[in-house]
Design a protein around this motif. Sequence first.
Motif, PDB file in Angstrom:
ATOM      1  N   ARG A 391      37.780  35.830  34.404  1.00 51.45           N
ATOM      2  CA  ARG A 391      37.301  34.312  34.243  1.00 51.45           C
ATOM      3  C   ARG A 391      36.724  33.157  35.299  1.00 51.45           C
ATOM      4  O   ARG A 391      35.853  32.689  35.856  1.00 51.45           O
ATOM      5  N   ILE A 392      38.184  32.731  35.250  1.00 47.69           N
ATOM      6  CA  ILE A 392      38.024  31.104  36.355  1.00 47.69           C
ATOM      7  C   ILE A 392      37.286  31.874  37.758  1.00 47.69           C
ATOM      8  O   ILE A 392      36.797  31.441  38.254  1.00 47.69           O
ATOM      9  N   ARG A 393      37.895  33.335  38.083  1.00 46.54           N
ATOM     10  CA  ARG A 393      38.044  33.353  39.727  1.00 46.54           C
ATOM     11  C   ARG A 393      36.516  33.782  39.359  1.00 46.54           C
ATOM     12  O   ARG A 393      35.910  33.318  40.948  1.00 46.54           O
TER      13      ARG A 393
END
Length: 446
Positions: A391-393
Amino acid sequence: MARPRIVIVGAGFAGYQMARTLSRLARHKAEIILLNPTDHFLYLPLLPQVAAGVLEPRRVTVSLTGTLPHVRLVLGEADGIDLKGQTVHYSDPEGGEGTLTYDRLVLAAGSVNKLLPIPGVAEHAHGFRGLPEALYLRDHVTRQIELATADDPKNCASRCTFVVVGAGYTGTEVAAHGQLLTDALVRKQPLREGMRPRWLLLDIAERVLPELDERLSRTADRVLRRRDVDVRTETSVKEATSNGVLLSDGEFIESRTLVWCVGVRPDPLAEGLGLPMENGRLLVDPHLQVPEHPEVFACGDAAAVPDLERPGQYTPMTAQHAWRHGKIAGRNVAASLGIGERRAYRHRDLGFTVDLGGAKAAANPLGVALSGPLAGAVTRGYHLAAMPGNRIRVAADWLLDAVLPRQAVQLGLVRSRSVPLNTASPELVHVAGDADRRDSPSEGAT
């Protein structure tokens, strides 16, 4: 006493969720084996953004071994099932063979490109079901724009014309993102005066997104036309050649690019089992079990699951259903081992989202029609919530794409011959000499 063995074939939306559910419910009471050609789960809805250069390829892949504790991954492609002997035969990535015995079998092999008996399509079109096809399209589009800058006007026009067949969920997003990609490319490498990239979106239906709500269809159609995408409904391809496509209305479109997004057909693995089928899908009961073979379950695109909300019909072949199938199938397999109680599959439509690139999208969460930046925020929020990892990437790539220009480079990793349209394994890159035992020639689809 040996633990019962559960073999899951396929790690798409249904298979991955199935394995995740079982790893939580039955990890100490059963041996769980996941048979899949790759070591990752592919989040298909974001594949158009990979082709458009918004997301890097690994952003849409989630490690199976890293996110599925208590599940043993076997790299291989199932090519035969013996129901009497309760075994699955498979081929591994290096050409070896193996056999897995099972006490419970879950078929979640997913789907492949739908083929139609149209001359030239199998030879000149490319599908959009796997990561190799997305990488190929990204390189191919970039190469056509680069070559067009030095070509004569006639070749320039054909190189800059991109034809997408199928205005469903995938085709609409491919055309929307593709137009933004080519516009970005020509800003860096201007074409001849008067030339600009041209995208055509064709469908035999009366409107784009024919399977979705009409308000979503109108929003998508409006956004595409404002970007000068040539949307042609009630139009199909009559013939494809290396130089272009002949349309059903008699017009010949000169083009070097034909993207085939007319839909999907179930993976052909189950066809040789001799069990009742429904349009290529294995018939199951509402508990996702195969009648007369209670040890066999099927879910996702491979299964014809009765739609209890619409008697007499089956649930559509969508990621939303596959994800939920996997969860219920996991619970029911666990219940067959004495863990919990089994449940029938029922669903409630939560709405759909269609990413149209940039800040544009169309969405109807819980039946509320949205468009513009708000729909774009809802769409991306939904994807972040639905993804089981990265998700963060993904969010970081979206942020970088909003503030930095896209990298216009070809990696050259996937060639045209490596992604044939008529493959039963779109998740794999094919090389010369490959003999895909489950590939089939072009065929009609009902």
